[in-house]
Design an enzyme around this catalytic site. Structure first.
Site, PDB file in Angstrom:
ATOM      1  N   ASN A 106      78.591  39.644  24.358  1.00  0.00           N
ATOM      2  CA  ASN A 106      77.497  39.119  23.545  1.00  0.00           C
ATOM      3  C   ASN A 106      76.212  38.851  24.336  1.00  0.00           C
ATOM      4  O   ASN A 106      75.124  38.864  23.772  1.00  0.00           O
ATOM      5  CB  ASN A 106      77.983  37.816  22.889  1.00  0.00           C
ATOM      6  CG  ASN A 106      76.840  37.005  22.304  1.00  0.00           C
ATOM      7  OD1 ASN A 106      76.309  37.349  21.257  1.00  0.00           O
ATOM      8  ND2 ASN A 106      76.444  35.943  22.995  1.00  0.00           N
ATOM      9  N   TYR A 175      64.754  47.395  25.716  1.00  0.00           N
ATOM     10  CA  TYR A 175      65.768  46.764  24.862  1.00  0.00           C
ATOM     11  C   TYR A 175      66.525  47.820  24.069  1.00  0.00           C
ATOM     12  O   TYR A 175      67.757  47.843  24.051  1.00  0.00           O
ATOM     13  CB  TYR A 175      65.095  45.742  23.939  1.00  0.00           C
ATOM     14  CG  TYR A 175      66.083  44.913  23.151  1.00  0.00           C
ATOM     15  CD1 TYR A 175      66.978  44.058  23.788  1.00  0.00           C
ATOM     16  CD2 TYR A 175      66.136  44.985  21.757  1.00  0.00           C
ATOM     17  CE1 TYR A 175      67.898  43.300  23.061  1.00  0.00           C
ATOM     18  CE2 TYR A 175      67.043  44.237  21.031  1.00  0.00           C
ATOM     19  CZ  TYR A 175      67.919  43.393  21.682  1.00  0.00           C
ATOM     20  OH  TYR A 175      68.834  42.644  20.957  1.00  0.00           O
ATOM     21  N   LYS A 179      70.444  49.022  24.269  1.00  0.00           N
ATOM     22  CA  LYS A 179      71.327  48.766  23.126  1.00  0.00           C
ATOM     23  C   LYS A 179      71.818  50.050  22.465  1.00  0.00           C
ATOM     24  O   LYS A 179      72.929  50.075  21.920  1.00  0.00           O
ATOM     25  CB  LYS A 179      70.603  47.874  22.106  1.00  0.00           C
ATOM     26  CG  LYS A 179      70.403  46.425  22.582  1.00  0.00           C
ATOM     27  CD  LYS A 179      71.721  45.665  22.560  1.00  0.00           C
ATOM     28  CE  LYS A 179      71.553  44.196  22.857  1.00  0.00           C
ATOM     29  NZ  LYS A 179      72.827  43.450  22.782  1.00  0.00           N
TER      30      LYS A 179
HETATM   31  N1  LIG Z   1      68.607  36.871  18.200  1.00  0.00           N
HETATM   32  C1  LIG Z   1      68.357  37.987  17.528  1.00  0.00           C
HETATM   33  O1  LIG Z   1      67.430  38.053  16.687  1.00  0.00           O
HETATM   34  C2  LIG Z   1      69.217  39.224  17.722  1.00  0.00           C
HETATM   35  C3  LIG Z   1      69.013  40.358  16.944  1.00  0.00           C
HETATM   36  C4  LIG Z   1      69.812  41.483  17.136  1.00  0.00           C
HETATM   37  C5  LIG Z   1      70.818  41.467  18.088  1.00  0.00           C
HETATM   38  N2  LIG Z   1      70.998  40.351  18.826  1.00  0.00           N
HETATM   39  C6  LIG Z   1      72.061  40.382  19.845  1.00  0.00           C
HETATM   40  O2  LIG Z   1      72.960  39.308  19.612  1.00  0.00           O
HETATM   41  C7  LIG Z   1      73.470  38.821  20.856  1.00  0.00           C
HETATM   42  C8  LIG Z   1      73.249  37.336  20.944  1.00  0.00           C
HETATM   43  O3  LIG Z   1      71.890  37.047  20.725  1.00  0.00           O
HETATM   44  P1  LIG Z   1      71.335  35.549  20.861  1.00  0.00           P
HETATM   45  O4  LIG Z   1      69.946  35.551  20.302  1.00  0.00           O
HETATM   46  O5  LIG Z   1      72.356  34.605  20.375  1.00  0.00           O
HETATM   47  O6  LIG Z   1      71.311  35.459  22.452  1.00  0.00           O
HETATM   48  P2  LIG Z   1      70.300  34.945  23.586  1.00  0.00           P
HETATM   49  O7  LIG Z   1      69.056  35.735  23.660  1.00  0.00           O
HETATM   50  O8  LIG Z   1      70.198  33.485  23.465  1.00  0.00           O
HETATM   51  O9  LIG Z   1      71.139  35.356  24.900  1.00  0.00           O
HETATM   52  C9  LIG Z   1      72.541  35.336  24.929  1.00  0.00           C
HETATM   53  C10 LIG Z   1      73.052  34.688  26.157  1.00  0.00           C
HETATM   54  O10 LIG Z   1      72.990  35.619  27.265  1.00  0.00           O
HETATM   55  C11 LIG Z   1      72.888  34.839  28.419  1.00  0.00           C
HETATM   56  N3  LIG Z   1      72.407  35.561  29.597  1.00  0.00           N
HETATM   57  C12 LIG Z   1      71.143  35.941  29.886  1.00  0.00           C
HETATM   58  N4  LIG Z   1      71.088  36.479  31.118  1.00  0.00           N
HETATM   59  C13 LIG Z   1      72.352  36.435  31.628  1.00  0.00           C
HETATM   60  C14 LIG Z   1      72.934  36.807  32.870  1.00  0.00           C
HETATM   61  N5  LIG Z   1      72.197  37.328  33.862  1.00  0.00           N
HETATM   62  N6  LIG Z   1      74.257  36.587  33.050  1.00  0.00           N
HETATM   63  C15 LIG Z   1      75.013  36.027  32.069  1.00  0.00           C
HETATM   64  N7  LIG Z   1      74.518  35.663  30.866  1.00  0.00           N
HETATM   65  C16 LIG Z   1      73.205  35.856  30.651  1.00  0.00           C
HETATM   66  C17 LIG Z   1      71.904  33.748  28.033  1.00  0.00           C
HETATM   67  O11 LIG Z   1      71.965  32.656  28.931  1.00  0.00           O
HETATM   68  C18 LIG Z   1      72.300  33.419  26.608  1.00  0.00           C
HETATM   69  O12 LIG Z   1      73.175  32.325  26.504  1.00  0.00           O
HETATM   70  C19 LIG Z   1      72.743  39.620  21.959  1.00  0.00           C
HETATM   71  O13 LIG Z   1      73.556  40.674  22.408  1.00  0.00           O
HETATM   72  C20 LIG Z   1      71.528  40.168  21.235  1.00  0.00           C
HETATM   73  O14 LIG Z   1      71.046  41.363  21.807  1.00  0.00           O
HETATM   74  C21 LIG Z   1      70.229  39.225  18.688  1.00  0.00           C
END
Ligand SMILES: NC(=O)c1ccc[n+]([C@@H]2O[C@H](COP(=O)([O-])OP(=O)(O)OC[C@H]3O[C@@H](n4cnc5c(N)ncnc54)[C@H](O)[C@@H]3O)[C@@H](O)[C@H]2O)c1
Length: 283
Positions: A106, A175, A179
């Site tokens: 995630n 990005y 992805k």
């Molecule tokens: N938020 C959105 O609008 C959205 C939309 C589409 C997809 N997503 C996907 O959903 C997932 C979760 O999104 P979110 O918004 O809850 O997450 P987020 O952006 O808050 O990040 C997820 C987590 O990744 C961790 N992270 C960052 N760098 C890291 C590293 N070097 N090592 C270990 N962990 C690390 C962060 O600390 C964070 O807790 C992601 O894969 C994201 O791409 C999110």
């Protein structure tokens, strides 16, 4: 839906207060799984304002929530840009629980610095996005996949991809590339692991109402003279107005699909990429 009693789930990027990782950890624990949750140690400047204000302690706080649900929890700090840390994180989980049944990839790189035209994108930012969003997914799949094969009882790997895995936007080169790659990795891994009854699927959310850290949102808010949270609220409202279902996803909407894919009932589904986007995109 059938429960997940007796299953061990590992979830990356699970420390955010309003993130998909935490919602997924709580959902799976609520269904009976014991969990290992991992995240990177983040400096205060890299945290969403609400987490600082409320004294949120990343996976330590989430771990307490899981324990309060009556499940076992193991928080492990790990920087996913470091392959040796990934390997030792997986080892720690296996040492602690003796097995892993469900892996949820995630985590993602902190967004914002990537949001520039491709002609201005720095190689460092590109490399970082590929490292966290793609290579770490590969390495977690490899280390956990080996363990699942050794266990010989099948398994579930679920990668959180994105709308941006299927449809790129301007200023989204790093990005989207990172992805899109996750979907290729999902399909190939699904075929490699199918003989072991390990399924591999992706979930592709559209915009989610998280308070994820974004350097781009931080900078735009400063330019407009409003708080980062006010600016984030505007983005969420506008995206909701543009969504066929009239709102963007909550983290729990994504966690619900992950939980289904993690369950026994999804045992004939592999190599797929499920949208959770309120009707924004159909393929
Ligand atoms: N938020 C959105 O609008 C959205 C939309 C589409 C997809 N997503 C996907 O959903 C997932 C979760 O999104 P979110 O918004 O809850 O997450 P987020 O952006 O808050 O990040 C997820 C987590 O990744 C961790 N992270 C960052 N760098 C890291 C590293 N070097 N090592 C270990 N962990 C690390 C962060 O600390 C964070 O807790 C992601 O894969 C994201 O791409 C999110």
């Amino acid at each position: 839906m059938a429960g997940l009693e007796g299953k061990i789930a590992l979830i990356t990027g699970a420390g955010g207060m309003r993130g998909v990782g935490r919602a997924t950890a709580l959902k799976l624990a609520g269904l009976g799984a014991d969990v290992a949750i991992t995240d990177v140690h983040r400096e205060e400047r890299d945290l969403p304002p609400a987490e600082i204000r409320l004294g949120w302690r990343s996976i330590d706080t989430v771990s307490e929530e899981i324990t309060a649900l009556g499940r076992r929890s193991l928080p492990v700090y790990c920087d996913l840009s470091q392959p040796d840390q990934i390997e030792s994180m997986v080892d720690q989980v296996v040492d602690h629980y003796g097995r892993i049944d469900i892996l949820i990839n995630n985590a993602r790189a902190i967004i914002g610095r990537d949001k520039v035209p491709v002609t201005e994108l720095s190689l460092d930012v590109w490399d970082h996005f590929l490292k966290i969003n793609t290579t770490a997914v590969f390495l977690c799949t490899q280390f956990v996949g080996r363990e699942m094969v050794r266990q010989g009882e099948g398994g579930r790997i679920i990668n959180i991809a994105s709308n941006a895995s299927k449809q790129a936007s301007a200023t989204g080169a790093a990005y989207s590339a990172s992805k899109f790659a996750v979907l290729g990795l999902t399909q190939a891994s699904a075929l490699d692991l199918a003989p072991h009854k390990i399924t591999v699927n992706s979930v592709c959310p559209g915009p989610i109402n998280t308070d994820r850290m974004s350097y781009w949102e931080q900078d735009r808010a400063e330019e407009l003279g409003i708080t980062q949270e006010e600016f984030r609220g505007r983005i969420v409202d506008e995206a909701g107005r543009n969504s066929p279902l009239g709102r963007i996803a909550e983290a729990e909407d994504v966690a619900n699909v992950v939980a289904f894919l993690a369950s026994d009932e999804a045992n004939f589904i592999t190599g797929q990429a499920y949208n959770v986007n309120g009707g924004l995109l159909f393929h």
